[in-house]
Design a protein around this motif. Sequence first.
Motif, short mmCIF file in Angstrom:
data_model
loop_
_atom_site.label_atom_id
_atom_site.label_comp_id
_atom_site.label_asym_id
_atom_site.label_seq_id
_atom_site.Cartn_x
_atom_site.Cartn_y
_atom_site.Cartn_z
N GLN A 130 0.86 -1.15 -0.13
CA GLN A 130 0.07 -0.04 -0.02
C GLN A 130 1.00 1.36 0.08
O GLN A 130 0.51 2.13 -0.70
N SER A 131 1.83 1.30 0.64
CA SER A 131 2.94 2.41 0.93
C SER A 131 3.32 2.70 -0.36
O SER A 131 3.47 3.81 -0.88
N PHE A 132 4.00 1.79 -0.70
CA PHE A 132 4.92 1.85 -2.18
C PHE A 132 4.04 2.29 -3.34
O PHE A 132 4.53 3.01 -4.17
N SER A 133 2.67 1.53 -3.27
CA SER A 133 1.94 1.83 -4.50
C SER A 133 1.51 3.32 -4.43
O SER A 133 1.43 3.96 -5.57
N ALA A 134 1.36 4.00 -3.28
CA ALA A 134 1.03 5.47 -3.25
C ALA A 134 2.07 6.47 -3.62
O ALA A 134 1.90 7.80 -3.75
N LEU A 135 3.27 5.85 -4.16
CA LEU A 135 4.52 6.86 -4.38
C LEU A 135 4.60 6.66 -6.06
O LEU A 135 6.04 7.28 -6.41
N ASN A 136 3.77 6.39 -6.76
CA ASN A 136 3.93 6.23 -8.16
C ASN A 136 4.58 7.51 -8.91
O ASN A 136 5.19 7.42 -9.79
N ASP A 137 3.89 8.66 -8.24
CA ASP A 137 4.21 9.90 -8.87
C ASP A 137 5.11 10.69 -8.31
O ASP A 137 5.36 11.79 -8.52
N SER A 138 5.70 10.23 -7.28
CA SER A 138 6.76 10.88 -6.34
C SER A 138 8.18 10.65 -6.93
O SER A 138 8.42 9.88 -7.91
#
Length: 389
Positions: A130-138
């Motif tokens: 969940q954490s890593f998936s939310a970082l796609n555009d960072s």
Amino acid sequence: MMEFEYWWLITIPLIFGMGWLAARLDLRQLLHESRELPRSYFKGLNFLVNEQSDQAIDAFIEVVRLDPETIELHFALGNLFRKRGETDRAIRMHLNLYQRSDLEPAQREHALYELGQDYMKAGLLDRAEQSFSALNDSRHARDAQLALLEIYQREHDWNKAIAAAQQLQHTHGINQAGLLAHFYCEQAQEALQRQQWENAEALLTQALSVCPHHVRASMLQGELKQQQGQTRAAAEIWSTLAHQHPEFLPLIARRYYAAMQAQGRAAEAETRLRAYLEKRPSHDILLTLFDTAQEAHGAAAALTLLQQELRRAPTLQAFNRLLGMQLENATGDERAMLESIKHLIHRHARQMERYTCQACGFKAREFYWQCPGCAHWDSYAPQRQEETE
Ligand SMILES: [Zn+2]
């Protein structure tokens, strides 16, 4: 005689004096800065020194509340806890940072990335995902994607692993051909076990299209043909493999020989296997040749082969077989003695019959494409331990 230049003497105290001045300036600077730090910082340090980690965390959380400049300290401590395996504490530090509303977006993303690493270390893979998936555009997108790839591999979720590897290749330019081929092979192997021939065929074609001449994909292709009863095609595939990657011959020796024999090409296979043995010893190849010699030409021929090999490369495995043959004709005391020697040799030979991971040294009786110890791919040499010594 050269005149001594006395002025040098003056420079010595001067240099010392400058050093003293510089040190004092540094000290002043330090004192000035430390006066600006909140008291809770020193309280936290004190707790840390006394190994009261929980109180230290609380004190440092207070520091960040009073003085946002110390956020880096927070990150450093969180990572320190993670490194020491205290993942609960690391999670608390990073979660606290992440939940702060006054943090800059870049810092929140950094906190989320570190939190993902904490969850991963703690084995909470779904939360890490969940954490890593939310970082796609960072700016952490690349590292987060690499971490996701690792998570999907650990979960054996090959579909997601393939998607992650493809994204890494397309978006971040990291070559994933070898890994992708292995993921397709994992799926093909499952399909083979379920006897879904067409599915397996399609997956192996994909594996070979991303990574031509992939050894594992070729081996599975040979197996597929064999299971489908297409011995000729299987013999062709294994023959090509033996030619292109002779180092993998020990792994396929028996299947290769059987398929070639079924095609009336036993002599050709035997020549190739013998040629391998001339270069280096191999239990699997020796035993394949031994069994086929016994079957085709009788015990005497098999014994001759064994004696020849023992002279060239005295391995425990070959010696074990020789003792087995001699036992058959022995009687009485001689038989009892031979039996106890064979027992001993057998035990040692089995100890030596292991494949070793070149990355972490993990030993296994079975050959692995991915090490169960360190998760590296292609880290096992296709030769067993004794053969490489
Ligand atoms: Zn390993």
